[in-house]
Design an enzyme around this catalytic site. Sequence first.
Site, short mmCIF file in Angstrom:
data_model
loop_
_atom_site.label_atom_id
_atom_site.label_comp_id
_atom_site.label_asym_id
_atom_site.label_seq_id
_atom_site.Cartn_x
_atom_site.Cartn_y
_atom_site.Cartn_z
N ASP A 54 42.15 52.13 33.47
CA ASP A 54 43.27 52.28 34.96
C ASP A 54 44.16 51.45 34.49
OD1 ASP A 54 43.21 51.78 37.95
OD2 ASP A 54 44.01 49.94 37.43
N TYR A 59 52.34 48.38 37.04
CA TYR A 59 52.47 47.53 36.13
C TYR A 59 53.21 47.07 34.92
CZ TYR A 59 47.41 47.03 37.86
OH TYR A 59 46.70 46.87 38.42
N LYS A 85 47.54 54.20 40.31
CA LYS A 85 48.17 54.41 41.84
C LYS A 85 49.66 54.80 41.93
CE LYS A 85 44.74 50.73 40.43
NZ LYS A 85 45.37 49.99 38.89
N SER A 238 41.45 36.28 37.14
CA SER A 238 43.13 36.27 36.45
C SER A 238 42.67 35.20 34.86
CB SER A 238 43.67 35.47 36.99
OG SER A 238 43.79 36.39 38.73
N1 LIG Z 1 45.01 45.62 43.38
C1 LIG Z 1 44.41 46.05 41.91
O1 LIG Z 1 44.51 46.83 42.38
C2 LIG Z 1 44.15 44.91 41.65
C3 LIG Z 1 44.11 43.74 41.09
C4 LIG Z 1 44.04 43.09 39.90
C5 LIG Z 1 43.92 44.14 39.07
N2 LIG Z 1 43.67 44.85 39.21
C6 LIG Z 1 42.72 46.16 38.31
O2 LIG Z 1 41.64 45.30 37.24
C7 LIG Z 1 42.39 44.88 35.44
C8 LIG Z 1 42.00 43.51 35.11
O3 LIG Z 1 42.42 42.43 36.30
P1 LIG Z 1 42.96 41.35 35.53
O4 LIG Z 1 43.97 41.47 34.48
O5 LIG Z 1 43.59 40.50 37.44
O6 LIG Z 1 42.12 39.97 35.82
P2 LIG Z 1 40.75 39.34 35.27
O7 LIG Z 1 40.29 40.01 33.96
O8 LIG Z 1 40.31 38.50 36.15
O9 LIG Z 1 41.91 38.02 34.26
C9 LIG Z 1 42.55 38.69 33.06
C10 LIG Z 1 43.48 37.60 32.04
O10 LIG Z 1 42.24 36.90 31.61
C11 LIG Z 1 42.54 36.23 29.91
N3 LIG Z 1 40.81 37.12 29.67
C12 LIG Z 1 40.37 37.96 29.18
N4 LIG Z 1 39.37 37.73 28.46
C13 LIG Z 1 39.31 36.40 28.00
C14 LIG Z 1 38.84 36.07 27.22
N5 LIG Z 1 37.57 36.53 26.43
N6 LIG Z 1 38.46 34.70 26.56
C15 LIG Z 1 39.61 34.20 27.52
N7 LIG Z 1 40.79 34.92 28.06
C16 LIG Z 1 40.48 35.71 28.63
C17 LIG Z 1 43.17 37.40 30.15
O11 LIG Z 1 44.53 36.81 28.29
P3 LIG Z 1 44.85 37.43 27.64
O12 LIG Z 1 46.18 37.92 28.18
O13 LIG Z 1 44.64 36.42 26.65
O14 LIG Z 1 44.13 38.60 27.26
C18 LIG Z 1 43.76 37.92 31.63
O15 LIG Z 1 44.71 36.88 31.26
C19 LIG Z 1 43.68 44.80 35.75
O16 LIG Z 1 44.27 45.26 34.35
C20 LIG Z 1 43.80 46.31 36.77
O17 LIG Z 1 43.68 47.16 36.25
C21 LIG Z 1 43.84 45.82 39.92
#
Ligand SMILES: NC(=O)c1ccc[n+]([C@@H]2O[C@H](COP(=O)([O-])OP(=O)(O)OC[C@H]3O[C@@H](n4cnc5c(N)ncnc54)[C@H](OP(=O)(O)O)[C@@H]3O)[C@@H](O)[C@H]2O)c1
Length: 343
Positions: A54, A59, A85, A238
């Site tokens: 995705d 982004y 998107k 997050s």
């Molecule tokens: N409105 C929308 O459409 C929308 C909104 C939000 C998200 N999304 C989708 O969902 C995806 C994921 O969401 P997200 O990145 O916001 O949230 P998330 O998965 O809740 O959090 C990601 C964060 O967690 C950290 N992380 C991941 N695995 C880890 C681990 N094992 N230990 C410690 N830290 C860890 C990552 O850090 P590092 O940088 O160090 O890897 C990153 O900063 C996005 O990339 C996007 O594709 C879509």
Amino acid sequence: MDVSSTRPLGRSGLKVTIASLGGGGLGNFFRVIDDASAASVVDAAWGAGIRYYDTAPFYGRGRSERRLGAWLDHKSRDSFVLSTKVGRLMAPARGDLEEDGIFLDPSPFNSIYDYSYDGVMRSHEASLQRLGLDRIDILLVHDIGEMMHGDDAPGHLHALKTGGMKALEELRSAGAIAGYGLGVNEVAACLDCLDYGDPTAFLLAGRLTLLEQNGVKPLLAKCLERQVSLIVGGVFNSGILATGAVPGARYNYAEADEAALAQVRKLETVCAAHDVPLSHAALQFPLTHPAVASVLIGAGTVSSVDRSIAGLSTAIPDALWRDLADQGLVDAELAAAAAQHPG
Ligand SMILES: NC(=O)c1ccc[n+]([C@@H]2O[C@H](COP(=O)([O-])OP(=O)(O)OC[C@H]3O[C@@H](n4cnc5c(N)ncnc54)[C@H](OP(=O)(O)O)[C@@H]3O)[C@@H](O)[C@H]2O)c1
């Protein structure tokens, strides 16, 4: 769980791997990474068997799409599923770049909301070019709803209902896309869309997690009834559900407050009693619901990808879900279902 196993995506005919890669990290989500590191992140995901990706124009203002597309260029088009998107157009900044503080060091474009017919068509075309692909599988309307737009929400929704939806329906009828839906952080926007549209899937971020399940059950029920899939993002809200309640932990794009830290400490205590890392439970919890097709791994580093793959692959005892419910930390109905159908 076998991360490379697949589930159907709504009624689209597509199947997606239960683990998917979120493209936020490739767009410098809270961390600037270089192109080689971005490629390593996708390498790690592909190597683990992930075949659903995705991304979004927003982004990194095109950076995530360009990086992902460059990497996927070497793969057969039928070997992966890709969503991006619509709803924001990228306008050349020409020296007047606006920072958002979330996607760091963006490409030189400013983002302009546009949910109209032309806006959706232009966004689709621009994404194809940035990705270097001749087909996008799923288009998700990005961040429509009150949480993002406040007083401007009715105007944007009007543009979508009277224009953008027509574009999405046309693209689907023409076979240019297999399906559409929303990519949002709010349940209400998804419920609303079920009334005015015929979506394939919703990418719902941060609202079906170990920390938050408020109001999500009616959506889950309706999705099952209508055969609409959920793709769950933001499973760590997050970061805090991966890092635990450490100082400076990130919760919903900002530093966690004391209430969130306290709640996460309680979750950690119950998880520890079952010898389950909090992050493993956070990753697997959404997948225990039959409406959920895939969980997005949000990662800007290979180590985050690897840890999340490990977290999804390790079995979790049913008793954990029951204990989380008994202690009032997770919705009892969802936890009971999780204990019965461990994903
Ligand atoms: N409105 C929308 O459409 C929308 C909104 C939000 C998200 N999304 C989708 O969902 C995806 C994921 O969401 P997200 O990145 O916001 O949230 P998330 O998965 O809740 O959090 C990601 C964060 O967690 C950290 N992380 C991941 N695995 C880890 C681990 N094992 N230990 C410690 N830290 C860890 C990552 O850090 P590092 O940088 O160090 O890897 C990153 O900063 C996005 O990339 C996007 O594709 C879509």
